[in-house]
Design a protein around this motif. Sequence first.
Motif, PDB file in Angstrom:
ATOM      1  N   PRO A   1       0.803  -1.233   0.000  1.00  0.00           N
ATOM      2  CA  PRO A   1       0.000   0.000   0.000  1.00  0.00           C
ATOM      3  C   PRO A   1       0.832   1.278   0.000  1.00  0.00           C
ATOM      4  CG  PRO A   1      -0.074  -1.070   2.153  1.00  0.00           C
ATOM      5  CD  PRO A   1       0.683  -1.993   1.254  1.00  0.00           C
ATOM      6  N   LYS A   2       2.139   1.151   0.253  1.00  0.00           N
ATOM      7  CA  LYS A   2       2.963   2.365   0.232  1.00  0.00           C
ATOM      8  C   LYS A   2       3.287   2.813  -1.204  1.00  0.00           C
ATOM      9  CE  LYS A   2       5.244   2.197   4.709  1.00  0.00           C
ATOM     10  NZ  LYS A   2       6.540   2.289   5.397  1.00  0.00           N
ATOM     11  N   ILE A   3       3.105   1.924  -2.157  1.00  0.00           N
ATOM     12  CA  ILE A   3       3.434   2.291  -3.543  1.00  0.00           C
ATOM     13  C   ILE A   3       2.256   3.047  -4.149  1.00  0.00           C
ATOM     14  CG2 ILE A   3       4.064   1.441  -5.831  1.00  0.00           C
ATOM     15  CD1 ILE A   3       5.388  -0.946  -4.474  1.00  0.00           C
ATOM     16  N   ASP A   4       2.573   4.224  -4.690  1.00  0.00           N
ATOM     17  CA  ASP A   4       1.541   5.073  -5.268  1.00  0.00           C
ATOM     18  C   ASP A   4       0.833   4.355  -6.420  1.00  0.00           C
ATOM     19  OD1 ASP A   4       0.481   7.864  -5.290  1.00  0.00           O
ATOM     20  OD2 ASP A   4       1.143   7.725  -7.370  1.00  0.00           O
ATOM     21  N   ARG A   5      -0.425   4.673  -6.619  1.00  0.00           N
ATOM     22  CA  ARG A   5      -1.241   3.982  -7.635  1.00  0.00           C
ATOM     23  C   ARG A   5      -1.126   4.609  -9.012  1.00  0.00           C
ATOM     24  NH1 ARG A   5      -0.261   0.244  -4.607  1.00  0.00           N
ATOM     25  NH2 ARG A   5      -1.922  -1.212  -4.226  1.00  0.00           N
ATOM     26  N   TYR A   6      -0.409   5.717  -9.154  1.00  0.00           N
ATOM     27  CA  TYR A   6      -0.218   6.267 -10.501  1.00  0.00           C
ATOM     28  C   TYR A   6       1.007   5.608 -11.140  1.00  0.00           C
ATOM     29  CZ  TYR A   6       0.787   9.086 -14.493  1.00  0.00           C
ATOM     30  OH  TYR A   6       1.044   9.456 -15.783  1.00  0.00           O
ATOM     31  N   ILE A   7       0.799   4.980 -12.278  1.00  0.00           N
ATOM     32  CA  ILE A   7       1.910   4.342 -12.988  1.00  0.00           C
ATOM     33  C   ILE A   7       2.038   4.993 -14.364  1.00  0.00           C
ATOM     34  CG2 ILE A   7       2.804   2.169 -13.943  1.00  0.00           C
ATOM     35  CD1 ILE A   7       2.661   2.134 -10.860  1.00  0.00           C
ATOM     36  N   HIS A   8       3.232   5.506 -14.630  1.00  0.00           N
ATOM     37  CA  HIS A   8       3.472   6.133 -15.926  1.00  0.00           C
ATOM     38  C   HIS A   8       4.164   5.114 -16.822  1.00  0.00           C
ATOM     39  CE1 HIS A   8       3.492   9.656 -18.379  1.00  0.00           C
ATOM     40  NE2 HIS A   8       4.704   9.326 -18.796  1.00  0.00           N
ATOM     41  N   LEU A   9       3.523   4.797 -17.924  1.00  0.00           N
ATOM     42  CA  LEU A   9       4.008   3.708 -18.768  1.00  0.00           C
ATOM     43  C   LEU A   9       4.025   4.157 -20.238  1.00  0.00           C
ATOM     44  CD1 LEU A   9       4.904   0.902 -17.987  1.00  0.00           C
ATOM     45  CD2 LEU A   9       2.549   0.127 -18.216  1.00  0.00           C
ATOM     46  N   PRO A  10       5.123   4.776 -20.666  1.00  0.00           N
ATOM     47  CA  PRO A  10       5.159   5.340 -22.017  1.00  0.00           C
ATOM     48  C   PRO A  10       4.985   4.271 -23.093  1.00  0.00           C
ATOM     49  CG  PRO A  10       7.021   6.099 -20.718  1.00  0.00           C
ATOM     50  CD  PRO A  10       6.379   4.993 -19.942  1.00  0.00           C
ATOM     51  N   VAL A  11       4.112   4.547 -24.064  1.00  0.00           N
ATOM     52  CA  VAL A  11       3.938   3.602 -25.176  1.00  0.00           C
ATOM     53  C   VAL A  11       4.512   4.180 -26.476  1.00  0.00           C
ATOM     54  CG1 VAL A  11       1.615   4.350 -25.858  1.00  0.00           C
ATOM     55  CG2 VAL A  11       2.305   1.998 -26.263  1.00  0.00           C
ATOM     56  N   GLN A  12       4.389   5.470 -26.655  1.00  0.00           N
ATOM     57  CA  GLN A  12       4.906   6.247 -27.797  1.00  0.00           C
ATOM     58  C   GLN A  12       4.093   6.106 -29.078  1.00  0.00           C
ATOM     59  OE1 GLN A  12       6.657   8.374 -26.667  1.00  0.00           O
ATOM     60  NE2 GLN A  12       8.187   7.643 -25.229  1.00  0.00           N
ATOM     61  N   SER A  13       3.629   4.913 -29.424  1.00  0.00           N
ATOM     62  CA  SER A  13       2.810   4.768 -30.642  1.00  0.00           C
ATOM     63  C   SER A  13       1.930   3.535 -30.502  1.00  0.00           C
ATOM     64  CB  SER A  13       3.715   4.614 -31.871  1.00  0.00           C
ATOM     65  OG  SER A  13       2.923   4.320 -33.015  1.00  0.00           O
ATOM     66  N   GLY A  14       0.818   3.550 -31.244  1.00  0.00           N
ATOM     67  CA  GLY A  14      -0.051   2.374 -31.261  1.00  0.00           C
ATOM     68  C   GLY A  14       0.129   1.540 -32.506  1.00  0.00           C
ATOM     69  N   SER A  15       1.071   1.948 -33.351  1.00  0.00           N
ATOM     70  CA  SER A  15       1.306   1.210 -34.595  1.00  0.00           C
ATOM     71  C   SER A  15       2.530   0.309 -34.424  1.00  0.00           C
ATOM     72  CB  SER A  15       1.545   2.204 -35.735  1.00  0.00           C
ATOM     73  OG  SER A  15       2.341   1.619 -36.745  1.00  0.00           O
ATOM     74  N   ASP A  16       2.357  -0.973 -34.693  1.00  0.00           N
ATOM     75  CA  ASP A  16       3.499  -1.892 -34.555  1.00  0.00           C
ATOM     76  C   ASP A  16       4.638  -1.526 -35.505  1.00  0.00           C
ATOM     77  OD1 ASP A  16       2.368  -3.310 -32.536  1.00  0.00           O
ATOM     78  OD2 ASP A  16       1.582  -4.911 -33.808  1.00  0.00           O
ATOM     79  N   ARG A  17       4.265  -1.038 -36.696  1.00  0.00           N
ATOM     80  CA  ARG A  17       5.318  -0.671 -37.657  1.00  0.00           C
ATOM     81  C   ARG A  17       6.162   0.490 -37.090  1.00  0.00           C
ATOM     82  NH1 ARG A  17       6.583   2.581 -41.883  1.00  0.00           N
ATOM     83  NH2 ARG A  17       4.915   4.044 -41.408  1.00  0.00           N
ATOM     84  N   ILE A  18       5.482   1.488 -36.528  1.00  0.00           N
ATOM     85  CA  ILE A  18       6.214   2.643 -35.972  1.00  0.00           C
ATOM     86  C   ILE A  18       6.992   2.226 -34.712  1.00  0.00           C
ATOM     87  CG2 ILE A  18       5.923   4.931 -34.910  1.00  0.00           C
ATOM     88  CD1 ILE A  18       5.562   5.039 -37.920  1.00  0.00           C
ATOM     89  N   LEU A  19       6.397   1.382 -33.893  1.00  0.00           N
ATOM     90  CA  LEU A  19       7.109   0.924 -32.689  1.00  0.00           C
ATOM     91  C   LEU A  19       8.414   0.250 -33.073  1.00  0.00           C
ATOM     92  CD1 LEU A  19       4.183  -0.479 -30.508  1.00  0.00           C
ATOM     93  CD2 LEU A  19       5.624   1.495 -29.967  1.00  0.00           C
ATOM     94  N   LYS A  20       8.358  -0.503 -34.147  1.00  0.00           N
ATOM     95  CA  LYS A  20       9.575  -1.193 -34.598  1.00  0.00           C
ATOM     96  C   LYS A  20      10.610  -0.171 -35.080  1.00  0.00           C
ATOM     97  CE  LYS A  20      11.235  -5.187 -36.730  1.00  0.00           C
ATOM     98  NZ  LYS A  20      11.263  -6.553 -36.394  1.00  0.00           N
TER      99      LYS A  20
END
Length: 384
Positions: free
Chosen positions: A257-276
């Motif tokens: 419970p000491k760990i804050d519930r906001y998690i920042h999780l960068p994805v950058q793009s939703g396109s697999d081609r661009i992610l690659k």
Amino acid sequence: MHYFIKTFGCQSNSSDSERIAGDFQARGYTEAKTWQQTDELVVNTCAVRERAEQRARGFLNNVVKYFAGHELKRPKVILTGCMTHHGQDRLFKMLPMVDEVLPINEVGFNQAAVRKDPRHAWIPISVGCNSFCTFCIVPYSRGREKSRPMADILAEVKNLAGTGYTEITLLGMNVNSWGLEKVGIGFRKLLMNPDRQFTRGDLPPNQSQYLKLQGLPPFVKLLRLISRIDGIQTIRFMTSNPWDFHDELIAEIAANPKIDRYIHLPVQSGSDRILKLMNRGYTRAVYLRLIRKLRVQVKDVVIGTDLIVGFPSETLADFAATVDLAKQAQWQVAFVAQYSPRPGTAAWRLYPDDVSPQEKKRRWRILDDLINKSNLYRRPKIVS
Ligand code: SF4
């Protein structure tokens, strides 16, 4: 003698500035109230986007203009932060008002920080990055990833707790790979995760996400030990990257419970081609799986992300994939950036910046409206 520090950019820069202030005070300097009244002026710069560099240049030009019209002696100007990736010679040519360049890691982890906030403290636990996302200047400006020893981190947190600090934020460019960079160097031959779709030839060196871990991830061990320190009530960490977000970390957040519930999780793009093309090392399906697990196990989790629009060759279909991911992922907040090439990066070398500024802005607005301006995703939901 007086010093003044002007800080641009992210929390890592703010944290570095606190330690640079500590270094000045250890040498007998006092903080000046304003940059107009100082003997030495440190400009801690950000280079993550072109606009961030322009802000630092604009500030330095204002300093020059101010002192040109005054009898006062101009302070010694010391430049540090991510713009140091340009190299000293180039910086002196680009910014002739700079008197000295301070390498980014010169003032180390263990320099005592001068903090303004009496309750919350930034704690750097690693520097640098080994991931080489193609758009990012950090591996060049901050160098290879290096974890701070556990004993030093625990000693600093204990000391802070003893002086009344209740909240800490652990900082690193890839905070959740803390303690893994040695694994990356030493265990290249370990099996790759079978659900990765990349071949070995695609792997950049030294990314811990491709390695099977034995035992508890070191970052989880660190969180457990910190949460046992009396007085510490809230632990945050940033920035996490999807590839080192192990199941054990999700379980720890759920149980602790000491760990804050906001998690920042960068994805950058939703396109697999661009992610690659970005060398992000995961697909949208892998990312979605991860946040589904988080939402199922951590009921009150709040998830935010980073997105880039207008990455080279991003088509309307690629962008539509990002919009679609936003609808599925239901982030509560997103920092949306319009791509700008950073000299020295792989994307700058390899890909023409071929999406017009108007189109980048249009795409930026669509995502910003969808995620940040609407109230659609304010309440966490379980995506099934
Ligand atoms: S993980 Fe990628 S985006 Fe983040 S600092 Fe490292 S290279 Fe940059």
